[in-house]
Structures are given as structure tokens and as C-alpha cells.
Design an enzyme around this catalytic site. Structure first.
Site, PDB file in Angstrom:
ATOM      1  N   GLU A 151     -53.005 -17.355  -9.920  1.00  8.83           N
ATOM      2  CA  GLU A 151     -52.200 -17.646  -8.563  1.00  8.83           C
ATOM      3  C   GLU A 151     -52.635 -16.409  -7.436  1.00  8.83           C
ATOM      4  O   GLU A 151     -52.451 -16.861  -6.190  1.00  8.83           O
ATOM      5  CB  GLU A 151     -50.934 -17.857  -8.662  1.00  8.83           C
ATOM      6  CG  GLU A 151     -50.501 -19.116  -9.069  1.00  8.83           C
ATOM      7  CD  GLU A 151     -49.057 -19.277  -9.060  1.00  8.83           C
ATOM      8  OE1 GLU A 151     -48.400 -19.909  -8.119  1.00  8.83           O
ATOM      9  OE2 GLU A 151     -48.316 -18.709 -10.132  1.00  8.83           O
ATOM     10  N   GLU A 163     -39.514  -9.317  -4.337  1.00  5.59           N
ATOM     11  CA  GLU A 163     -38.796  -8.407  -4.921  1.00  5.59           C
ATOM     12  C   GLU A 163     -39.404  -8.109  -6.240  1.00  5.59           C
ATOM     13  O   GLU A 163     -39.500  -6.854  -6.681  1.00  5.59           O
ATOM     14  CB  GLU A 163     -37.231  -8.877  -4.972  1.00  5.59           C
ATOM     15  CG  GLU A 163     -36.627  -8.969  -3.783  1.00  5.59           C
ATOM     16  CD  GLU A 163     -37.077 -10.013  -2.734  1.00  5.59           C
ATOM     17  OE1 GLU A 163     -37.727 -10.972  -3.104  1.00  5.59           O
ATOM     18  OE2 GLU A 163     -36.600  -9.772  -1.455  1.00  5.59           O
ATOM     19  N   SER A 191     -41.588 -23.274 -13.770  1.00  3.50           N
ATOM     20  CA  SER A 191     -40.088 -22.888 -13.304  1.00  3.50           C
ATOM     21  C   SER A 191     -39.116 -24.059 -13.492  1.00  3.50           C
ATOM     22  O   SER A 191     -39.360 -25.325 -13.667  1.00  3.50           O
ATOM     23  CB  SER A 191     -40.098 -22.531 -11.672  1.00  3.50           C
ATOM     24  OG  SER A 191     -41.065 -21.371 -11.592  1.00  3.50           O
TER      25      SER A 191
END
Lengths: 415, 373
Positions: free
Chosen positions: A257, A392, A142
Site C-alpha cells: 500500500e 501516529e 480492518s
């Protein structure tokens, strides 16, 4: 392939027991005999040094029987357990209240599976044995402008005579402050269409040009970091997978993960719900006098039901993985449900424990979301609803890839 | 006591002035200083400032040196303090202390209100229940003309920085409110560090604390009812805090959703997030309405209990929900110490548990409905 290091101790008989019940019995006895005594008291408000020391201590103990890497092949120093037995290990460790191996988790789970499947022989030789011996890794995926839209990452890896020169910034990298190595995603071809110019690279964090900065979380802990890379030189042989094929490699890392690691946490939830039941039981005379006792009972029962269902879902998905070699997008459901049940459980703890739960106490290091400090577990739960794919995004994945609902119309040309 | 006739223009002016003052004093800065450990427990610099501005006198009649306004005007200030999660000591001395004095006898009011209105004497108040979790009252017995107090009180707001503490007691005189000096012999104030660092709570230990006859806050009406009204005021104050906090949280969430881009567009353009924001806005408006109803109940002299329970339960839960939603919508940064979201969330969580948790308030409301059904 050969094992990178020798295993010093003999493999105990129960690890190879013919039936799961005997395996479980042997495991339970081993945990009882080997778990660090009184570790929670020691870890309350513990210093960095003491926390790292406990993580190392427990790592070494688990390593003696390969349980630190329960799913890894024996030749790499793992216990090479079936999926069902991996799940039993998760259950027993959770119910015994054993510490969680946090610092080594990225290396053992995400990086291990990536290198095993995508790494060169040299990379596996160099790193898999080392990881099983305790080499600590972090992920560099990220970036500030590339969170849910990870493919929008901007860190560049420009080709040089010897390899690549890396410039950029990573964020939310778990345990980077303890790591020596990083599995990093960078743009090797910025002009390629989105996703097609990304490469996965092994970066030694001790190289010049790297700064790791811990980020303080709302709980007061720093479990993740920013990584700043300025002209970091990386040899060509550190490419994992083909050049510009990094996005595909990363999918494997990201999927890992959400694998057995979630089962660990699901089993730990069962411990948390017991703590909640004990707390409510102690408060029942007061709660009944106030007229809220029945609400507490009902909520507790509801949370029990939810956690039981979550466990069943987990086992079902594990069964799919064992039978069919992989779990489809349905696996996203596990993380989705876990990441919503966890804060509900912690929230119930905060509410029913009342003002006593509001008192500030030093963190117990080495517990992850199941410390029983309700408000800290609650605050920490966002690591799951945001980290590793927001809830989401996961709902989109389920809607589009499992249920086949049409994607939202794109209004902007993808790069 | 009866509320003065509401003056909505005055209320709006006071609220504006309070907001301007707090923004000019660093907004959430003072709260951050305490949260980040730069400002130690104990009086916060702004405590003196709000006394000088006359905030302690808002509800105090002009004859006793105050502004002569009412609960609506108090609530206007509390909303602004809640907006910036202010660490200023108000829940104790401004909400409960002034409230206890306003309900006292004429003699007590004349004697104590003028100094209280200036903020020169700050009164914390120790009640003996916080909804679900009842405690044993501090025990009171005769000591000459006065009283001797023994026992414990828990989670008392602003006791450390107060000049006096009004203690709710039970004993041979029935229920009473007794004023104890902060430095009275036999009184120990034990600070309780909370996860929400913007509030300061303490436990009290009373071991043979004596108080004179004039320390008993007598007044018109049943002492138990006066104590219950203090609970109402606390509930109202926490609802006001929630309304102010929700407004700020929604504002910074919207700002984020409009500026943060992923997948080539502002993330606020994604329907799922828009819906969450709409729900947050609904929570804000509904909480405001509940708060206004509670203020109206005070002003109209009608039964304040149910309106305060409605406001406390609804707005208290809404604040937690909105702050939690904000953390989620902010993504990674919502999880950091650096962002303000956790300051609001922690304040919301403490507020939810103080002076009756939501479940307790809803049970009270349910019982009422059943009694009158």
C-alpha cells in the site's frame, strides 16, 4: 509459469527504449494520443455508471501497453518496467493530468503482489491473469474494533469439511462495492497468541451470506465499505499462505500500500501545486492590495520546496528498493510526509482561494486528492493520515524501528 | 452607541437558557437535517422559534421592545448556536441587521427596531469586502429624494430569508447604508450553495433598484466607520461561533479517546494523543480569552478593531485546527459523513474565510503595531 491470456496488441518500441529519455518521449506522446479527451468535464458530478465506465475505458487503454500493471512481469500482461521507468510513468501520467485507476488499484497493487509472492500456483494461475484483465478486488482487513490494532480482529474462519465458514464484519474496505473478490484476514485459531491464529483467505464476494454496504465519506463520496459475513463458505484451497500464517502474509499486502502508489500521488501533488500557483497568481492584485500577497508568495514557495523534497525522498527510497530489493521502515517516512504535505497544500488552496473555494461543486470522479477543488481535496486527505496506517502509528514505527527508541511499556498482557 | 453596563449573571442565565432551548430542539439535529438534505434551503423551523424567544431583541433597548442587554449577551447566544452548528439565520439578521439598526439615527431606530426586535422584519446586510478580496461597492446615485442602486454584492449571509437587505454603497453621497426591500424591483438574490450547508449565502444583483429617502440609514458618526463596526461585529460573531464549536468538538473527541480501545487499552492513554488533546484544550481556552477581550472592548467603548481581529484570526484558525485534529483522532469514523466532525470542520472553514481571512486580520494588526511603534 505461463501467461493466463494472450496479449492482443504488439508492444510499442519505446517501451523497450535503451535510454530513459527516449522512453519518456515515447510515453509522453502515447499519453497525449490516448488519454480520454475532456474526461474531467465528463466526470464532474458523473453517475456511478459513467464513473465505472471511464475507469474501465482507461484501464483497457493502459492495458494495451501493459501500463496498467507497469511493475508486473510481461508474462502476466504487465509492462515489466524497471523501478526508474515505473517512476517515469507515474510522473508523466500525473503531469498529463490523466485519470487515476482507482477501482482496480487494490487488485493491481496490494493483491497482485501478495498472490505473486504468497499464492499457490493455482491461485496465481486463476487470478493474476484475471486481475490484469480487470478483475476487481478489495481487502477485508480492518474491523470496527481492529483498526490500528489490526491483530485484534475477530472475524472467524472455522474449519469445515470443505474449507472454512466465515463470520464477522469488515470495515473501510476500499472499492468493495465494485469488487468480485476479497483478500480477507480471519481467525482460524482464536486460542492462539495474538497474531498467530490469523489466516489470509480469498473470498468470492458473490457467495451467499455476504453484504457489502458503502460508507459515505465527508466528501460525499463512497469509496469504501463495510462487509458483513454470515456463514460464508470458503474452500480450503482459498487459503493464501499457510493456515495461521496470515499475519505475515498481510504485512506484505500492507507494505504494498505504501510502495509505488505513493509515488503516483507525490507526482500528482506537483500538479496540485501548479494549480495553486495559478490560482494565487490570478488573485495577486487583490492580495497585494490587502497586504497579504507576500504571505501567499512565501507559503507557495514553502510548499514548492516541500513537494520537491518529497519527490527526492521518494526517488531515494525507490533507489534503495531497486538496489537492495526492499525498502526498510524508512519507507514509512514517504507516506508520513506525503500525508502531511497533501492537506497543507489543499489547506493553502482553501485559504488563498477564499470564499470561491467554499462554493459547493459536484465532485470530479476519477481524481484522487488532486481535483483542484481545494476543500474536497482537503477533506479527502484524511484517507492518507488515517488509512493505511495512521500517522501516529507510522511515527511510532520510525521511532522504534528506525531510531531504536524503546517501546512504551506494555500494561496489558497481549492475548 | 454605548454598551449597557455588563450584567454577568444575566449573561450566564441567558446562555444557559439558550443551551437548554437548543438541546431541547435536537442539538445538532437541525444542522444534520440540512446537511443530510432532509431540510431544504430556506427558512429552518427554528427561525420562528428564536424570534418568539426574543433573541432578536437581546441588544435592542427596552424602549424599542428589546431586552436592553449588550454585545456580551449576544455573544452568549452565538456561542450556543455555534456549539450545535445551528442553521438558524443569525449571522445576517441577528448580528449584522440588528447591528446596522442600532447604529442608526434615533428616528430610524424608533421606526425600525421594534419590528426587528420581534424578528418580524429581518434585515440581512451586504457589505462590500471580505478582507482580502475586495469587491466594487454597489453604486448609489440620487433618485429624487432617494437613491438608485446598481451593482453586485457577494456572499451575503441570510439574504434569501430576509425581509430587507441593508446594502453598503458608494457614490455621490459618499459611503452609505441603504435599506432595500427583499422583493424590490431590480433586485435578484442568487443562492450560493456552500460546502458548509449550515450557512446560507447569496449573491445580490441590483439593477436600478430604487429606495426612498427614509431607506438611507443615516446615523451619528462617519458612515465608513459604521460599516467598519459591522465588520467588527461579524468578526466577533465568527469568533463566538468558533468558541462554541470548539467546545463541542473537544468534548466528543475526549469521549471517543476514553471509550475506544486498541492494543488492550483506551487510546486516550497513549501519550501522543494526550498531547494533542492538551493542545486542543489550550486552543479552546485561548479562543475564549480572545473572545472575551473583544466583548470587553465593546463594553468599555475602546477600539474594537484590533480586539475583533485578534479574536477572529485566532479563534477562526483554532476552530479549523481543533476540528481537523478531531477528525484525525477519531480515526476512520472521523472521515465519515455520519459523524458530526465534518459538519464542524466545514463550518470552521467557511468561518475562516468570511469577513476577512486570518492572514488579512493579522496584516491589519501588524500594520497597527508598526504605526504605533
Amino acid at each position: 509459469m505461463s501467461a493466463a491470456t494472450e496479449r492482443p496488441t504488439a508492444r510499442p518500441a519505446w517501451l523497450d527504449a535503451s535510454d530513459d529519455a527516449s522512453f519518456r518521449d515515447g510515453l509522453r506522446a502515447w499519453i497525449a494520443a490516448n488519454q480520454p479527451a475532456g474526461w474531467r468535464e465528463r466526470m464532474r458530478g458523473a453517475s456511478e455508471e459513467d464513473y465505472v465506465a471511464l475507469q474501465r475505458e482507461w484501464f483497457e487503454v493502459l492495458r494495451e501497453v501493459g501500463l496498467h500493471a507497469a511493475n508486473w512481469a510481461r508474462e502476466w500482461g504487465g509492462a515489466e518496467l524497471s523501478l526508474i521507468r515505473q517512476a517515469i510513468v507515474a510522473e508523466e501520467l500525473a503531469h498529463a493530468g490523466a485519470p487515476q485507476l482507482a477501482i482496480n488499484s487494490v487488485a493491481l497493487h496490494q493483491v497482485g503482489v501478495t498472490l505473486l509472492n504468497e499464492g499457490t500456483d493455482a491461485q496465481r494461475e486463476r487470478h493474476l491473469g484475471a486481475i490484469v484483465d480487470g478483475e476487481i478486488w478489495c481487502q477485508g482487513f480492518s474491523e470496527p474494533a481492529a483498526g490500528s490494532d489490526l491483530a485484534a480482529l475477530q472475524t472467524t474462519a472455522v474449519a469445515t469439511e470443505t474449507g472454512f465458514r466465515i463470520n464477522g464484519q469488515k470495515i473501510w474496505s476500499s472499492y468493495a462495492q465494485y469488487a468480485t473478490h476479497c483478500l480477507l484476514l480471519a481467525l482460524t485459531d482464536p486460542s492462539a497468541p495474538k497474531r498467530r491464529g490469523i489466516s489470509a483467505l480469498i473470498v468470492d464476494l458473490r457467495a451467499p451470506g455476504i453484504e457489502v454496504r458503502p460508507i459515505i465519506q465527508s466528501t460525499g463520496q463512497s469509496e469504501f465499505c463495510e462487509i458483513f459475513l454470515t456463514d460464508v463458505e470458503v474452500p480450503r484451497e482459498n487459503l493464501v499462505g499457510a493456515e495461521n500464517d496470515g499475519w505475515r502474509v498481510a504485512q506484505r499486502t500492507l507494505a504494498a500500500e505504501r510502495g509505488v502508489h505513493v509515488l503516483d500521488q507525490v507526482e500528482r501533488l506537483c500538479v496540485t501545486r501548479t494549480l495553486l500557483a495559478q490560482r494565487i497568481e490570478a488573485l495577486l492584485p487583490d492580495l497585494d492590495a490587502a497586504g497579504t500577497g507576500h504571505a501567499a508568495r512565501e507559503e507557495l514557495g514553502g510548499l514548492y520546496a516541500e513537494t520537491e523534497i518529497l519527490r527526492s525522498l521518494c526517488w531515494r527510497v525507490l533507489g534503495d528498493v531497486e538496489r537492495e530489493g526492499g525498502a526498510g521502515p524508512e519507507a514509512a517516512l514517504i507516506k508520513l510526509m506525503y500525508s502531511e504535505t497533501l492537506p497543507r497544500l489543499a489547506d493553502a488552496g482553501v485559504r488563498w482561494a477564499g470564499l470561491a473555494a467554499q462554493i459547493a461543486r459536484p465532485l470530479v470522479r476519477g481524481t484522487e486528492w488532486e481535483s483542484g477543488d481545494w476543500i474536497l481535496d482537503y477533506l479527502g486527505s484524511w484517507a492518507w493520515t488515517v488509512g493505511g496506517g495512521t500517522s501516529e502509528i507510522l511515527r511510532n514505527i520510525v521511532a522504534e524501528r528506525v531510531l531504536g527508541l524503546p517501546r512504551e511499556p506494555q500494561t496489558v498482557e497481549p492475548k | 452607541m454605548t454598551e449597557p453596563t455588563p450584567d454577568l449573571q444575566l449573561r450566564a442565565e441567558l446562555q444557559d437558557a439558550a443551551r437548554t432551548f437548543l438541546d431541547g430542539s435536537g442539538g445538532i439535529g437541525p444542522a444534520r437535517a440540512v446537511v443530510d438534505g432532509e431540510q431544504q434551503r430556506g427558512a429552518v423551523p427554528l427561525d420562528a422559534a428564536i424570534a418568539e424567544l426574543g433573541w432578536f431583541g437581546v441588544e435592542v433597548p427596552e424602549e424599542q421592545g428589546g431586552l436592553g442587554a449588550g454585545v456580551g449577551e449576544l455573544v452568549a447566544h452565538l456561542e450556543e448556536l455555534g456549539r450545535v452548528t445551528s442553521p438558524v439565520a443569525t449571522l445576517g439578521p441577528l448580528v449584522l441587521g440588528i447591528g446596522a439598526l442600532l447604529d442608526a439615527s434615533d428616528e430610524q431606530r424608533d421606526a425600525r427596531l421594534p419590528a426587528a426586535a420581534e424578528g418580524a422584519v429581518r434585515y440581512a446586510v451586504a457589505l462590500d469586502a471580505d478582507g482580502a478580496h475586495r469587491h466594487e461597492s454597489v453604486h448609489s446615485r440620487r433618485d429624487g429624494d432617494g437613491r438608485r442602486l446598481d451593482g453586485r454584492a457577494w456572499f451575503v449571509p441570510d439574504a434569501e430569508t430576509s425581509d430587507a437587505i441593508v446594502v453598503a454603497t458608494a457614490g455621490e453621497h459618499g459611503r452609505e447604508l441603504v435599506v432595500v426591500d427583499r422583493d424590490a424591483a431590480g433586485l435578484t438574490v442568487v443562492p450560493v450553495p456552500t460546502v458548509d450547508r449550515t450557512r446560507r449565502l447569496a449573491h445580490l444583483e441590483l439593477d436600478g433598484v430604487t429606495a426612498g429617502a427614509d431607506a438611507v440609514l443615516d446615523g451619528p458618526g462617519d458612515p465608513a466607520e459604521r460599516i467598519a463596526r459591522l465588520h467588527d461585529r461579524a468578526a466577533l460573531a465568527l469568533a463566538a461561533d468558533a468558541v462554541g464549536g470548539i467546545e463541542r468538538v473537544l468534548a466528543f473527541t475526549l469521549e471517543h479517546l476514553m471509550s475506544r480501545e486498541q492494543f488492550g487499552r483506551p487510546i486516550g492513554s497513549f501519550q501522543a494523543l494526550k498531547h494533542r488533546c492538551s493542545d486542543m484544550f489550550l486552543a479552546q481556552e485561548a479562543s475564549r480569552a480572545a473572545l472575551q477581550n473583544a466583548v470587553d472592548a465593546f463594553e468599555q467603548g475602546s477600539d474594537t478593531r484590533p480586539a475583533c481581529s485578534v479574536a477572529k484570526a485566532y479563534a477562526g484558525d483554532a476552530y479549523v485546527r481543533v476540528a481537523a485534529d478531531a477528525v484525525q483522532l477519531l480515526g476512520g469514523i472521523g472521515f465519515t459523513w455520519e459523524h458530526d466532525a465534518h459538519i464542524h470542520l466545514k463550518r470552521a472553514r467557511l468561518g475562516q474565510s468570511l469577513y476577512g481571512d486570518s492572514a488579512w486580520h493579522r496584516v491589519q494588526l501588524g500594520r497597527r503595531m508598526l504605526e504605533t511603534a
